[in-house]
Design a protein around this motif. Structure first.
Motif, PDB file in Angstrom:
ATOM      1  N   GLY A   1       0.823  -1.199   0.000  1.00 38.26           N
ATOM      2  CA  GLY A   1       0.000   0.000   0.000  1.00 38.26           C
ATOM      3  C   GLY A   1       0.857   1.248   0.000  1.00 38.26           C
ATOM      4  O   GLY A   1       2.080   1.194   0.114  1.00 38.26           O
ATOM      5  N   ARG A   2       0.172   2.386  -0.093  1.00 35.02           N
ATOM      6  CA  ARG A   2       0.887   3.658  -0.123  1.00 35.02           C
ATOM      7  C   ARG A   2      -0.027   4.754   0.439  1.00 35.02           C
ATOM      8  O   ARG A   2      -1.242   4.780   0.156  1.00 35.02           O
ATOM      9  CB  ARG A   2       1.305   4.006  -1.543  1.00 35.02           C
ATOM     10  N   LEU A   3       0.555   5.655   1.251  1.00 35.89           N
ATOM     11  CA  LEU A   3      -0.214   6.776   1.782  1.00 35.89           C
ATOM     12  C   LEU A   3      -0.438   7.814   0.699  1.00 35.89           C
ATOM     13  O   LEU A   3       0.414   8.037  -0.166  1.00 35.89           O
ATOM     14  CB  LEU A   3       0.522   7.422   2.956  1.00 35.89           C
ATOM     15  N   ILE A   4      -1.589   8.484   0.771  1.00 37.76           N
ATOM     16  CA  ILE A   4      -1.902   9.586  -0.135  1.00 37.76           C
ATOM     17  C   ILE A   4      -2.481  10.721   0.691  1.00 37.76           C
ATOM     18  O   ILE A   4      -2.974  10.509   1.809  1.00 37.76           O
ATOM     19  CB  ILE A   4      -2.878   9.160  -1.251  1.00 37.76           C
ATOM     20  N   GLY A   5      -2.405  11.920   0.167  1.00 33.35           N
ATOM     21  CA  GLY A   5      -2.840  13.093   0.904  1.00 33.35           C
ATOM     22  C   GLY A   5      -4.340  13.135   1.107  1.00 33.35           C
ATOM     23  O   GLY A   5      -5.123  12.557   0.357  1.00 33.35           O
ATOM     24  N   SER A   6      -4.731  13.851   2.180  1.00 36.94           N
ATOM     25  CA  SER A   6      -6.147  14.053   2.457  1.00 36.94           C
ATOM     26  C   SER A   6      -6.328  15.467   2.991  1.00 36.94           C
ATOM     27  O   SER A   6      -5.374  16.247   3.080  1.00 36.94           O
ATOM     28  CB  SER A   6      -6.648  13.026   3.475  1.00 36.94           C
ATOM     29  N   ALA A   7      -7.548  15.809   3.410  1.00 37.03           N
ATOM     30  CA  ALA A   7      -7.827  17.150   3.908  1.00 37.03           C
ATOM     31  C   ALA A   7      -7.260  17.372   5.300  1.00 37.03           C
ATOM     32  O   ALA A   7      -7.117  18.503   5.747  1.00 37.03           O
ATOM     33  CB  ALA A   7      -9.341  17.398   3.910  1.00 37.03           C
ATOM     34  N   THR A   8      -6.916  16.289   5.997  1.00 35.11           N
ATOM     35  CA  THR A   8      -6.406  16.377   7.362  1.00 35.11           C
ATOM     36  C   THR A   8      -4.975  15.864   7.407  1.00 35.11           C
ATOM     37  O   THR A   8      -4.686  14.775   6.901  1.00 35.11           O
ATOM     38  CB  THR A   8      -7.276  15.537   8.317  1.00 35.11           C
ATOM     39  N   VAL A   9      -4.096  16.687   8.035  1.00 32.71           N
ATOM     40  CA  VAL A   9      -2.679  16.325   8.049  1.00 32.71           C
ATOM     41  C   VAL A   9      -2.445  15.007   8.760  1.00 32.71           C
ATOM     42  O   VAL A   9      -1.728  14.126   8.258  1.00 32.71           O
ATOM     43  CB  VAL A   9      -1.855  17.448   8.709  1.00 32.71           C
TER      44      VAL A   9
END
Length: 874
Positions: free
Chosen positions: A583-591
């Motif tokens: 898997g891989r992290l991706i950006g969101s509206a919350t840090v």
């Protein structure tokens, strides 16, 4: 062309015996060749001529199986197997022993009389080759009118095709049915198509006219034994090669005929397409690859076997004048004696003779009929190599003088020539070239009157040819045959509903029906390392069946796994389980709450993917709470204090550091104390937590902020407090996003780094510096302590840059009178340092009646004045 013997011709011998001349005409798959062999073996002796060495060898073996090896002979240009008591001979049409008396003579593919390159050979046999009892010509219906004209006494029988031949139009290469032959018209096209078939369908056999019989037979056996389901060949397969082909697909409708690229004639297409179907089994034909579909008229003509009759046959004079090379050339250029015959293209033997006839040493040596006849015999050595230069002419010239002067070809020449090609290293084309070179030596050795030890050199040449043939077969098989893929495809196509025997080993290897098809890593199936394109899709297709039980097992194992089996890369946000990327992290509206994406895997439905995603999300929540534990602890501790909760909420939203706002001056001393107990510092510039500036927390925050803001943040290593920006830019990592939406200075400040051009300074050092200077200047101007820079791990130059960036007014101190300082030792040291090291003095500004200072020398009045000056500057 083999010269005709002097004296009586083949046609006028035994004229007192009754001779029957017949022709059996018809399309392919009519049993003509089988009929001719039966007729020949029914006679006491016979000769049958074929258009290809491959065919001569194939039918020789059939005759041996019937009559025994001592009774059958094989004669081609390069190979002669002639037992003393041989009664039946299989040969190429060019190598027919015209001076041998036999009861039966047959010529196969007699319509090749209309071939502009070889036609004169077949026409000569049509007019002159006769058996003492029976003569039989086999061929296509198109030659019937000319047979009646040139051989008036001939009897013609017509045989219908035993099965139907049906056109199916254009078929993509990837959709061709099993047991198909794909025909191309150049070696380059054969190799390209064979590679495509290997990738799409597992492998194919190769058949080309340049092959030796041994290589061709080995390749055909691959096909006949169903180790592969496809055959890629040149148009050589149209000349009577019998294989179990259901469909023939032409990859082109044009060919280079030695002079120009021209369209294929319908009867040529029919000759090739006729290989489809065998016995009473129908066959199909069409086009594939880049070839356009055939027009309807051509398809109808092929299906009905109706073609325009031949209007002419190619001829070359066989009554030659061997007085000298010039008279020989004149006789070869003699005009045809009757209508329906025409001169063909100059053959290699004629072109070689024309070139050598210009050589003075040749003219001087050919002063009698015997030498001229020898010259003509040497010129008929085939140019197997076809190098396109004069090397073949020079070879014939050397051989001519060897035989003329020494009586035979020297053993040393034969040995060096053969030894030069007796190597098996190299690629397919290299081996093909060596085989062509050995064929020349074999041709020379087959002339028993040219060598002193003919049998020895024939065996030597045959041994090297066999060695090269075996190596070529191995190269072809290794390059164009994938038995594993072929076997799996055949099982999938023929038994698709059957559950394949499959397993996944402890090391992750996926095995289907005993074949290793790939490796499962995490939840993704990686095909065999050599698989690409269509072959890769095949490996995935069969491998997925083995994972029907394996993937659910792995998902359950992941769900039960402890957090210690997972890892997060702080460089790019990749998530691994048991060291495998999943898997891989991706950006969101919350840090602090990034989204994540599960990598592609062999999941059967969305629920399986959701289970993996939920487990990874649980690990990430734990990881963030653990590394940033002080921040979460502060959030929990301020739940009952609205104002403090607001400050902590801002820290949570911004990843641990927030800029000071105008209303932050209302924070009371008691609130300051409470925040300090929680590990939160309200500084001059920012509100921050020193614990979040430690290496582990800083690295995680850097990743989270990079994902949130959509670009990579380049910062100094964790053990540094200051670093030149130029050095940092040289080490920047690849961006996590496609574009930058926020300036690097803002991103770095949010992470905890202040830009003091041309340096970066960690924000806690800047805050402590502001506090120190505020305390120092509380009562007015003061000289800077000599160790002020070293207290914060800075050099004197970097300290000056920091004072300028923080808008702290400063100037160089002038050496005052010593009594100004008094006797205190520190001041004396400061005075000495100021004199030698250009020590700086920070000063308390006097604003009354003065103009606003310029940038870089802004006044401050205590710590918060520095903040106010900085805010005005920004």
């Amino acid at each position: 062309m083999t010269r005709k013997p002097s004296g009586s011709t083949f046609s006028d011998r035994h004229h007192t015996m009754p001779r029957r001349v017949r022709a059996v005409l018809g399309p392919t798959n009519t049993g003509k060749t089988h009929y001719a062999l039966e007729r020949m073996l029914a006679h006491a002796s016979g000769i049958i001529g074929f258009p290809l060495r491959l065919l001569a060898r194939e039918n020789y073996e059939r005759m041996v199986a019937i009559k025994g090896i001592r009774a059958v002979a094989l004669i081609t240009g390069e190979e002669k197997i002639v037992p003393p008591g041989a009664k039946w001979i299989s040969c190429t049409t060019e190598a027919m022993p015209l001076n041998r008396q036999v009861e039966f003579v047959a010529i196969d593919e007699i319509q090749l009389c209309a071939d502009p390159d070889r036609g004169h050979i077949f026409t000569d046999r049509l007019l002159n080759a006769r058996g003492m009892v029976e003569t039989l010509f086999l061929g296509a219906e198109t030659i019937r009118p000319l047979l009646h004209r040139l051989v008036p006494e001939i009897e013609i029988d017509t045989r219908p095709r035993l099965s139907q031949l049906i056109g199916t139009g254009h078929t993509k290469l990837s959709r061709l049915p099993a047991r198909s032959a794909i025909v191309a018209f150049s070696a380059a096209d054969v190799y390209a198509i064979a590679e495509a078939i290997r990738q799409r369908r597992g492998g194919c056999a190769i058949v080309m006219g340049r092959m030796s019989p041994r290589t061709r037979n080995a390749q055909v056996q691959l096909y006949q034994n169903k180790e592969v389901d496809y055959l890629v060949a040149t148009d050589a397969i149209g000349m009577g090669l019998n294989m179990d082909v259901n469909h023939v697909a032409l990859a082109a409708l044009t060919k280079f005929d030695g002079t120009t690229i021209r369209p294929l004639r319908p009867q040529e297409i029919a000759q090739i397409a006729g290989r489809a179907g065998r016995g009473t089994r129908d066959g199909t034909f069409g086009t594939t690859a880049e070839a356009r579909p055939m027009n309807e008229a051509t398809v109808e003509a092929i299906e009905a076997h109706r073609f325009d009759p031949l209007s002419r046959l190619y001829w070359r004079n066989g009554q030659l004048d061997f007085t000298n090379p010039r008279t020989l050339l004149a006789s070869l250029h003699a005009p045809p004696p009757t209508a329906g015959l025409t001169a063909g293209r100059p053959a290699t033997d004629l072109l070689t003779l024309e070139a050598l006839a210009e050589e003075q040493d040749i003219l001087g040596a050919t002063t009698d009929r015997k030498a001229t006849q020898l010259l003509w015999d040497v010129c008929q050595i085939p140019d197997f190599r076809k190098l396109g230069d004069d090397s073949h002419i020079r070879l014939c010239q050397r051989l001519f003088f060897h035989i003329l002067r020494e009586g035979t070809v020297p053993d040393a020449w034969l040995e060096s020539h053969i030894a030069g090609f007796a190597r098996t290293e190299g690629d397919i084309e290299t081996l093909m070239h060596r085989l062509s070179g050995v064929r020349i030596a074999a041709y020379v050795a087959a002339r028993t009157d040219w060598t002193a030890k003919a049998a020895h050199w024939q065996e030597r040449a045959r041994h090297v040819e066999d060695m090269l043939s075996d190596a070529l077969h191995e190269r072809l098989t290794a390059r164009f045959v994938d038995r594993r893929a072929t076997s799996l495809l055949r099982r999938l196509d023929s038994d698709g509903d059957r559950t394949l025997l499959s397993a996944v080993t402890n090391t992750g290897d996926v095995v289907v029906e005993g074949h290793a098809v790939g490796r499962v890593e995490g939840f993704a199936l990686k095909p065999h390392f050599a698989a690409t394109g269509p072959e890769q899709r095949l490996m995935l297709r069969v491998g997925r069946r083995a994972l029907l039980q394996e993937i659910p097992r792995r998902i359950q194992s992941l769900s039960d796994a402890p957090d210690s089996e997972f890892a997060l890369s702080l460089e790019d946000g990749s998530l691994t389980w048991q060291t495998v990327l999943i898997g891989r992290l991706i950006g969101s509206a919350t840090v602090l709450e990034p989204d994540l994406r599960v990598l592609q895997g062999e999941f059967q439905d969305a629920r399986q993917r959701d289970r993996v995603q939920d487990r990874l999300r649980s690990f990430m929540e734990t990881e963030i709470r653990t590394v940033l534990a002080p921040l979460f602890a502060a959030r929990d501790a301020t739940a009952g204090h609205p104002h403090l909760r607001g400050i902590v909420h801002r820290l949570m939203e911004n990843g641990g550091i927030v800029q000071r706002q105008a209303d932050d001056h209302a924070i009371s001393s008691g609130m300051h104390a409470h925040l300090r107990r929680l590990g939160i510092i309200v500084g001059h510039l920012v509100i921050y937590m020193p614990a979040l500036l430690k290496p582990g927390a800083m690295a995680l925050r850097r990743l989270l902020l990079s994902l949130h803001d959509g670009c990579q943040i380049s910062v100094p290593p964790s053990h540094r407090v200051v670093m030149p920006i130029a050095d940092l830019e040289k080490k920047e990592a690849p961006s996590l996003a496609t574009k930058e939406t926020v300036s690097q200075a803002t991103l770095r400040r949010n992470l905890g780094w202040l830009t003091i051009d041309p340096y970066l300074l960690r924000i806690d050092v800047a805050e402590r510096l502001l506090f120190a200077i505020g305390a120092l200047t509380r009562d007015g101007d003061r000289p800077a302590p000599a160790d002020l820079a070293s207290r914060f791990g800075l050099s004197q130059d970097i300290l000056i840059c920091a004072l300028d960036a923080l808008h702290i007014r400063h100037r160089q101190a002038h050496p005052p009178h010593p009594s100004f300082y008094g006797p205190a030792a520190p001041l004396m040291l400061l005075h000495k340092a100021r004199k030698q090291n250009r020590s700086k003095v920070v000063s308390r500004p006097r604003m009354t009646g003065r103009k606003q200072p310029s940038a870089g020398h802004a006044p401050i009045d205590g710590p918060f004045a520095a903040l106010s000056a900085l805010r005005r500057k920004l």
